[in-house]
Write a protein that holds these residues in place. Structure first.
Motif, PDB file in Angstrom:
ATOM      1  N   LEU A  45       0.821  -1.217   0.000  1.00 47.27           N
ATOM      2  CA  LEU A  45       0.000   0.000   0.000  1.00 47.27           C
ATOM      3  C   LEU A  45       0.855   1.266   0.000  1.00 47.27           C
ATOM      4  O   LEU A  45       0.578   2.217  -0.742  1.00 47.27           O
ATOM      5  CB  LEU A  45      -0.925   0.002   1.219  1.00 47.27           C
ATOM      6  CG  LEU A  45      -2.130  -0.919   1.180  1.00 47.27           C
ATOM      7  CD1 LEU A  45      -2.803  -0.955   2.546  1.00 47.27           C
ATOM      8  CD2 LEU A  45      -3.108  -0.461   0.124  1.00 47.27           C
ATOM      9  N   ILE A  46       1.878   1.262   0.816  1.00 46.81           N
ATOM     10  CA  ILE A  46       2.748   2.445   0.895  1.00 46.81           C
ATOM     11  C   ILE A  46       3.548   2.613  -0.389  1.00 46.81           C
ATOM     12  O   ILE A  46       3.782   3.737  -0.855  1.00 46.81           O
ATOM     13  CB  ILE A  46       3.650   2.350   2.141  1.00 46.81           C
ATOM     14  CG1 ILE A  46       2.783   2.503   3.384  1.00 46.81           C
ATOM     15  CG2 ILE A  46       4.745   3.399   2.116  1.00 46.81           C
ATOM     16  CD1 ILE A  46       3.509   2.277   4.676  1.00 46.81           C
ATOM     17  N   THR A  47       3.952   1.506  -1.006  1.00 44.25           N
ATOM     18  CA  THR A  47       4.674   1.586  -2.273  1.00 44.25           C
ATOM     19  C   THR A  47       3.801   2.185  -3.368  1.00 44.25           C
ATOM     20  O   THR A  47       4.243   3.061  -4.128  1.00 44.25           O
ATOM     21  CB  THR A  47       5.165   0.193  -2.695  1.00 44.25           C
ATOM     22  OG1 THR A  47       6.015  -0.327  -1.675  1.00 44.25           O
ATOM     23  CG2 THR A  47       5.921   0.248  -3.997  1.00 44.25           C
ATOM     24  N   PHE A  48       2.555   1.719  -3.457  1.00 41.17           N
ATOM     25  CA  PHE A  48       1.656   2.279  -4.463  1.00 41.17           C
ATOM     26  C   PHE A  48       1.342   3.747  -4.178  1.00 41.17           C
ATOM     27  O   PHE A  48       1.234   4.549  -5.108  1.00 41.17           O
ATOM     28  CB  PHE A  48       0.364   1.473  -4.541  1.00 41.17           C
ATOM     29  CG  PHE A  48       0.527   0.147  -5.232  1.00 41.17           C
ATOM     30  CD1 PHE A  48       1.125   0.060  -6.469  1.00 41.17           C
ATOM     31  CD2 PHE A  48       0.078  -1.013  -4.633  1.00 41.17           C
ATOM     32  CE1 PHE A  48       1.273  -1.158  -7.118  1.00 41.17           C
ATOM     33  CE2 PHE A  48       0.221  -2.234  -5.262  1.00 41.17           C
ATOM     34  CZ  PHE A  48       0.818  -2.314  -6.509  1.00 41.17           C
ATOM     35  N   ALA A  49       1.197   4.103  -2.917  1.00 41.53           N
ATOM     36  CA  ALA A  49       0.935   5.501  -2.575  1.00 41.53           C
ATOM     37  C   ALA A  49       2.119   6.384  -2.948  1.00 41.53           C
ATOM     38  O   ALA A  49       1.938   7.494  -3.464  1.00 41.53           O
ATOM     39  CB  ALA A  49       0.630   5.634  -1.092  1.00 41.53           C
ATOM     40  N   ASN A  50       3.316   5.891  -2.699  1.00 40.06           N
ATOM     41  CA  ASN A  50       4.510   6.658  -3.045  1.00 40.06           C
ATOM     42  C   ASN A  50       4.657   6.786  -4.557  1.00 40.06           C
ATOM     43  O   ASN A  50       5.067   7.836  -5.061  1.00 40.06           O
ATOM     44  CB  ASN A  50       5.746   6.006  -2.430  1.00 40.06           C
ATOM     45  CG  ASN A  50       6.954   6.893  -2.490  1.00 40.06           C
ATOM     46  OD1 ASN A  50       6.843   8.087  -2.720  1.00 40.06           O
ATOM     47  ND2 ASN A  50       8.118   6.305  -2.287  1.00 40.06           N
ATOM     48  N   ALA A  51       4.335   5.717  -5.284  1.00 43.47           N
ATOM     49  CA  ALA A  51       4.452   5.768  -6.737  1.00 43.47           C
ATOM     50  C   ALA A  51       3.437   6.724  -7.351  1.00 43.47           C
ATOM     51  O   ALA A  51       3.724   7.376  -8.361  1.00 43.47           O
ATOM     52  CB  ALA A  51       4.277   4.375  -7.324  1.00 43.47           C
ATOM     53  N   ALA A  60      -4.476   4.189   4.475  1.00 45.67           N
ATOM     54  CA  ALA A  60      -5.009   2.827   4.552  1.00 45.67           C
ATOM     55  C   ALA A  60      -4.069   1.925   5.351  1.00 45.67           C
ATOM     56  O   ALA A  60      -4.517   1.096   6.151  1.00 45.67           O
ATOM     57  CB  ALA A  60      -5.230   2.269   3.156  1.00 45.67           C
ATOM     58  N   ALA A  61      -2.759   2.086   5.151  1.00 46.09           N
ATOM     59  CA  ALA A  61      -1.788   1.297   5.902  1.00 46.09           C
ATOM     60  C   ALA A  61      -1.853   1.628   7.392  1.00 46.09           C
ATOM     61  O   ALA A  61      -1.710   0.736   8.238  1.00 46.09           O
ATOM     62  CB  ALA A  61      -0.377   1.547   5.366  1.00 46.09           C
ATOM     63  N   PHE A  62      -2.095   2.887   7.714  1.00 44.48           N
ATOM     64  CA  PHE A  62      -2.247   3.268   9.119  1.00 44.48           C
ATOM     65  C   PHE A  62      -3.439   2.567   9.754  1.00 44.48           C
ATOM     66  O   PHE A  62      -3.354   2.051  10.869  1.00 44.48           O
ATOM     67  CB  PHE A  62      -2.382   4.790   9.247  1.00 44.48           C
ATOM     68  CG  PHE A  62      -2.610   5.248  10.645  1.00 44.48           C
ATOM     69  CD1 PHE A  62      -1.580   5.245  11.569  1.00 44.48           C
ATOM     70  CD2 PHE A  62      -3.867   5.676  11.050  1.00 44.48           C
ATOM     71  CE1 PHE A  62      -1.791   5.667  12.871  1.00 44.48           C
ATOM     72  CE2 PHE A  62      -4.081   6.090  12.341  1.00 44.48           C
ATOM     73  CZ  PHE A  62      -3.054   6.087  13.261  1.00 44.48           C
ATOM     74  N   PHE A  63      -4.560   2.523   9.037  1.00 45.03           N
ATOM     75  CA  PHE A  63      -5.740   1.843   9.579  1.00 45.03           C
ATOM     76  C   PHE A  63      -5.520   0.341   9.690  1.00 45.03           C
ATOM     77  O   PHE A  63      -6.022  -0.289  10.631  1.00 45.03           O
ATOM     78  CB  PHE A  63      -6.981   2.156   8.744  1.00 45.03           C
ATOM     79  CG  PHE A  63      -7.523   3.529   8.998  1.00 45.03           C
ATOM     80  CD1 PHE A  63      -7.979   3.882  10.256  1.00 45.03           C
ATOM     81  CD2 PHE A  63      -7.562   4.464   7.989  1.00 45.03           C
ATOM     82  CE1 PHE A  63      -8.471   5.151  10.504  1.00 45.03           C
ATOM     83  CE2 PHE A  63      -8.057   5.733   8.223  1.00 45.03           C
ATOM     84  CZ  PHE A  63      -8.509   6.082   9.482  1.00 45.03           C
ATOM     85  N   VAL A  64      -4.772  -0.244   8.772  1.00 41.98           N
ATOM     86  CA  VAL A  64      -4.438  -1.672   8.871  1.00 41.98           C
ATOM     87  C   VAL A  64      -3.585  -1.913  10.107  1.00 41.98           C
ATOM     88  O   VAL A  64      -3.772  -2.906  10.824  1.00 41.98           O
ATOM     89  CB  VAL A  64      -3.727  -2.158   7.590  1.00 41.98           C
ATOM     90  CG1 VAL A  64      -3.150  -3.549   7.779  1.00 41.98           C
ATOM     91  CG2 VAL A  64      -4.681  -2.147   6.417  1.00 41.98           C
ATOM     92  N   MET A  65      -2.663  -0.996  10.408  1.00 41.13           N
ATOM     93  CA  MET A  65      -1.834  -1.151  11.611  1.00 41.13           C
ATOM     94  C   MET A  65      -2.665  -1.027  12.882  1.00 41.13           C
ATOM     95  O   MET A  65      -2.417  -1.725  13.861  1.00 41.13           O
ATOM     96  CB  MET A  65      -0.708  -0.116  11.618  1.00 41.13           C
ATOM     97  CG  MET A  65       0.411  -0.446  10.661  1.00 41.13           C
ATOM     98  SD  MET A  65       1.848   0.606  10.860  1.00 41.13           S
ATOM     99  CE  MET A  65       1.282   2.111  10.132  1.00 41.13           C
TER     100      MET A  65
END
Length: 99
Positions: A45-51, A60-65
């Motif tokens: 998720l973070i890779t796609f967001a950065n790209a 979304a990654a924060f909510f998954v954490m």
């Protein structure tokens, strides 16, 4: 590094977690495998967001954490309670809980 390297790492981590979950019978190992799969999804998720240059994947990654942290608290409490009563952390022994 390119986003492809992070995605390959994410796939490798997810595959290791999935194989460990499917092959190991210890509940703690299975629990750690689920956490590894969630972390690999966060990495993707973070890779796609950065790209893409936006923050939606990071949110979304924060909510998954957050959900994973709640899962750890409740899951470990259940595992410790079962281990205290059964003296075993094997998934094969857990079918006896219905009796």
């Amino acid at each position: 590094m390119s986003p492809n390297a992070y995605l390959v790492l994410s796939v490798i981590l997810f595959t290791i977690g999935l194989l460990a979950f499917m092959l190991r019978r210890n509940v703690l190992i299975m629990f750690m495998s689920i956490e590894m799969m969630l972390n690999s999804a966060n990495l993707a998720l973070i890779t796609f967001a950065n790209a893409n240059g936006d923050l939606s994947g990071q949110v979304a990654a924060f909510f998954v954490m957050v959900v994973a942290a709640a899962e750890v608290v409740i899951g470990l409490a259940i595992i410790v309670m079962i281990f205290r009563t059964r003296r075993s952390a094997s998934a094969d022994d857990q079918n006896q809980l219905k009796h």
